[in-house]
Design a protein around this motif. Structure first.
Motif, PDB file in Angstrom:
ATOM      1  N   GLU A 189      23.395   7.568  10.462  1.00  0.00           N
ATOM      2  CA  GLU A 189      24.962   7.375  11.083  1.00  0.00           C
ATOM      3  C   GLU A 189      24.885   8.285  12.108  1.00  0.00           C
ATOM      4  O   GLU A 189      24.187   9.447  12.178  1.00  0.00           O
ATOM      5  CB  GLU A 189      25.889   8.176  10.046  1.00  0.00           C
ATOM      6  CG  GLU A 189      26.123   7.248   8.842  1.00  0.00           C
ATOM      7  CD  GLU A 189      27.185   7.826   7.888  1.00  0.00           C
ATOM      8  OE1 GLU A 189      28.391   7.361   7.767  1.00  0.00           O
ATOM      9  OE2 GLU A 189      26.520   8.462   6.970  1.00  0.00           O
ATOM     10  N   GLU A 190      25.618   8.353  13.155  1.00  0.00           N
ATOM     11  CA  GLU A 190      25.589   9.193  14.093  1.00  0.00           C
ATOM     12  C   GLU A 190      27.052   9.808  14.465  1.00  0.00           C
ATOM     13  O   GLU A 190      28.100   9.016  14.426  1.00  0.00           O
ATOM     14  CB  GLU A 190      25.310   8.406  15.568  1.00  0.00           C
ATOM     15  CG  GLU A 190      24.954   9.293  16.786  1.00  0.00           C
ATOM     16  CD  GLU A 190      24.343   8.270  17.787  1.00  0.00           C
ATOM     17  OE1 GLU A 190      24.011   8.951  18.896  1.00  0.00           O
ATOM     18  OE2 GLU A 190      24.218   6.999  17.720  1.00  0.00           O
ATOM     19  N   ASP A 191      27.138  11.213  14.822  1.00  0.00           N
ATOM     20  CA  ASP A 191      28.355  11.831  15.060  1.00  0.00           C
ATOM     21  C   ASP A 191      28.364  12.438  16.492  1.00  0.00           C
ATOM     22  O   ASP A 191      27.389  12.129  16.821  1.00  0.00           O
ATOM     23  CB  ASP A 191      28.946  12.600  13.900  1.00  0.00           C
ATOM     24  CG  ASP A 191      28.067  13.788  13.720  1.00  0.00           C
ATOM     25  OD1 ASP A 191      27.315  14.107  14.479  1.00  0.00           O
ATOM     26  OD2 ASP A 191      28.307  14.206  12.505  1.00  0.00           O
ATOM     27  N   ASP A 192      29.159  13.193  16.755  1.00  0.00           N
ATOM     28  CA  ASP A 192      29.159  14.014  18.171  1.00  0.00           C
ATOM     29  C   ASP A 192      28.056  14.790  18.229  1.00  0.00           C
ATOM     30  O   ASP A 192      27.502  14.818  19.261  1.00  0.00           O
ATOM     31  CB  ASP A 192      30.346  14.697  18.250  1.00  0.00           C
ATOM     32  CG  ASP A 192      31.428  13.678  18.575  1.00  0.00           C
ATOM     33  OD1 ASP A 192      31.388  12.701  18.750  1.00  0.00           O
ATOM     34  OD2 ASP A 192      32.806  14.200  18.339  1.00  0.00           O
ATOM     35  N   VAL A 193      27.476  15.289  17.266  1.00  0.00           N
ATOM     36  CA  VAL A 193      26.509  16.443  17.457  1.00  0.00           C
ATOM     37  C   VAL A 193      24.997  16.095  16.503  1.00  0.00           C
ATOM     38  O   VAL A 193      24.182  16.551  16.833  1.00  0.00           O
ATOM     39  CB  VAL A 193      26.995  17.790  16.952  1.00  0.00           C
ATOM     40  CG1 VAL A 193      28.062  18.183  17.938  1.00  0.00           C
ATOM     41  CG2 VAL A 193      27.267  17.803  15.484  1.00  0.00           C
ATOM     42  N   SER A 194      25.015  15.126  15.377  1.00  0.00           N
ATOM     43  CA  SER A 194      23.861  14.666  14.882  1.00  0.00           C
ATOM     44  C   SER A 194      23.700  13.367  14.377  1.00  0.00           C
ATOM     45  O   SER A 194      24.608  12.537  14.556  1.00  0.00           O
ATOM     46  CB  SER A 194      23.902  15.632  13.595  1.00  0.00           C
ATOM     47  OG  SER A 194      25.012  15.382  12.915  1.00  0.00           O
ATOM     48  N   ILE A 195      22.506  12.958  13.900  1.00  0.00           N
ATOM     49  CA  ILE A 195      22.030  11.830  13.270  1.00  0.00           C
ATOM     50  C   ILE A 195      21.849  11.981  12.075  1.00  0.00           C
ATOM     51  O   ILE A 195      20.886  12.793  11.874  1.00  0.00           O
ATOM     52  CB  ILE A 195      21.187  11.032  14.145  1.00  0.00           C
ATOM     53  CG1 ILE A 195      21.718  10.658  15.709  1.00  0.00           C
ATOM     54  CG2 ILE A 195      20.777   9.694  13.407  1.00  0.00           C
ATOM     55  CD1 ILE A 195      20.689   9.971  16.494  1.00  0.00           C
ATOM     56  N   ASN A 196      22.298  11.627  10.984  1.00  0.00           N
ATOM     57  CA  ASN A 196      22.007  11.838   9.504  1.00  0.00           C
ATOM     58  C   ASN A 196      21.546  10.323   8.941  1.00  0.00           C
ATOM     59  O   ASN A 196      22.181   9.350   9.329  1.00  0.00           O
ATOM     60  CB  ASN A 196      23.264  12.477   9.137  1.00  0.00           C
ATOM     61  CG  ASN A 196      23.522  13.735   9.787  1.00  0.00           C
ATOM     62  OD1 ASN A 196      22.859  14.850   9.895  1.00  0.00           O
ATOM     63  ND2 ASN A 196      24.817  13.692  10.240  1.00  0.00           N
ATOM     64  N   LEU A 197      21.188  10.756   7.646  1.00  0.00           N
ATOM     65  CA  LEU A 197      20.765   9.803   6.855  1.00  0.00           C
ATOM     66  C   LEU A 197      22.284   9.109   6.530  1.00  0.00           C
ATOM     67  O   LEU A 197      23.063   9.918   6.108  1.00  0.00           O
ATOM     68  CB  LEU A 197      20.338  10.091   5.280  1.00  0.00           C
ATOM     69  CG  LEU A 197      19.810   9.018   4.492  1.00  0.00           C
ATOM     70  CD1 LEU A 197      18.880   7.971   5.162  1.00  0.00           C
ATOM     71  CD2 LEU A 197      19.104   9.722   3.219  1.00  0.00           C
ATOM     72  N   ALA A 198      22.657   7.737   6.497  1.00  0.00           N
ATOM     73  CA  ALA A 198      23.768   7.080   6.092  1.00  0.00           C
ATOM     74  C   ALA A 198      24.039   6.947   4.582  1.00  0.00           C
ATOM     75  O   ALA A 198      22.960   7.075   3.972  1.00  0.00           O
ATOM     76  CB  ALA A 198      23.727   5.648   6.880  1.00  0.00           C
ATOM     77  N   LYS A 199      25.384   6.931   4.269  1.00  0.00           N
ATOM     78  CA  LYS A 199      25.579   7.020   2.893  1.00  0.00           C
ATOM     79  C   LYS A 199      25.198   5.566   2.501  1.00  0.00           C
ATOM     80  O   LYS A 199      24.570   5.628   1.198  1.00  0.00           O
ATOM     81  CB  LYS A 199      27.104   6.974   2.836  1.00  0.00           C
ATOM     82  CG  LYS A 199      27.758   8.367   3.066  1.00  0.00           C
ATOM     83  CD  LYS A 199      29.360   8.556   2.861  1.00  0.00           C
ATOM     84  CE  LYS A 199      29.747   9.944   3.111  1.00  0.00           C
ATOM     85  NZ  LYS A 199      30.161  10.039   4.381  1.00  0.00           N
ATOM     86  N   ASN A 200      25.218   4.434   2.964  1.00  0.00           N
ATOM     87  CA  ASN A 200      24.756   3.260   2.533  1.00  0.00           C
ATOM     88  C   ASN A 200      24.765   2.339   3.821  1.00  0.00           C
ATOM     89  O   ASN A 200      24.966   2.597   5.122  1.00  0.00           O
ATOM     90  CB  ASN A 200      25.777   2.689   1.474  1.00  0.00           C
ATOM     91  CG  ASN A 200      27.024   2.577   1.925  1.00  0.00           C
ATOM     92  OD1 ASN A 200      27.597   1.998   3.125  1.00  0.00           O
ATOM     93  ND2 ASN A 200      27.984   2.877   1.086  1.00  0.00           N
ATOM     94  N   LEU A 201      24.189   1.233   3.862  1.00  0.00           N
ATOM     95  CA  LEU A 201      23.996   0.179   4.919  1.00  0.00           C
ATOM     96  C   LEU A 201      25.357  -0.135   5.718  1.00  0.00           C
ATOM     97  O   LEU A 201      25.187  -0.371   6.797  1.00  0.00           O
ATOM     98  CB  LEU A 201      23.086  -0.749   4.372  1.00  0.00           C
ATOM     99  CG  LEU A 201      22.707  -1.816   5.514  1.00  0.00           C
ATOM    100  CD1 LEU A 201      21.816  -1.169   6.610  1.00  0.00           C
ATOM    101  CD2 LEU A 201      22.079  -3.284   4.815  1.00  0.00           C
ATOM    102  N   SER A 202      26.381  -0.120   4.727  1.00  0.00           N
ATOM    103  CA  SER A 202      27.589  -0.732   5.459  1.00  0.00           C
ATOM    104  C   SER A 202      28.328   0.385   6.363  1.00  0.00           C
ATOM    105  O   SER A 202      28.907   0.064   7.229  1.00  0.00           O
ATOM    106  CB  SER A 202      28.498  -1.113   4.229  1.00  0.00           C
ATOM    107  OG  SER A 202      28.920  -0.100   3.444  1.00  0.00           O
ATOM    108  N   VAL A 203      27.934   1.590   6.100  1.00  0.00           N
ATOM    109  CA  VAL A 203      28.566   2.597   7.104  1.00  0.00           C
ATOM    110  C   VAL A 203      27.545   2.991   8.142  1.00  0.00           C
ATOM    111  O   VAL A 203      27.773   3.781   8.880  1.00  0.00           O
ATOM    112  CB  VAL A 203      29.187   3.710   6.272  1.00  0.00           C
ATOM    113  CG1 VAL A 203      30.187   3.167   5.360  1.00  0.00           C
ATOM    114  CG2 VAL A 203      28.100   4.253   5.589  1.00  0.00           C
TER     115      VAL A 203
END
Length: 100
Positions: A46-60
């Motif tokens: 998952e990507e936001d304005d400041v970081s890239i993180n492990l996504a909660k699940n594939l759908s998000v």
């Protein structure tokens, strides 16, 4: 079906959300390595304005990263040591952010 590594590999916290706050590097790596299939690891991000993180699940997930490698060349001890250092640093940063 391909195994996708995401937060849904871990237990829910008290708020019924996936949480990595109490996950040790060893637990994290064990779950991650269990998702390797045929020398390939797919990681949902998952990507936001400041970081890239492990996504909660594939759908998000915003995207999925594919890593390929030779399993016979993995040095698990070196990986755990590196991840433990990163884990400690992240905990320290998170503690400062929360004012602890």
């Amino acid at each position: 079906m391909k195994k996708i590594f995401a937060c849904d590999q871990f237990a829910f916290d008290e708020n019924n959300e996936y949480s990595l706050s109490d996950v040790t590097p060893e637990e994290y790596l064990k779950k991650m390595l269990s998702c390797i299939d045929g020398g390939a690891l797919y990681v949902a991000k998952e990507e936001d304005d400041v970081s890239i993180n492990l996504a909660k699940n594939l759908s998000v997930a915003d995207f999925v990263v594919k890593y390929t490698f030779d399993l016979s060349k993995i040095d698990a001890e070196a990986i755990v040591a590196k991840e433990q250092a990163l884990f400690a640093a992240c905990r320290e940063i998170a503690g400062k952010k929360e004012g602890k």
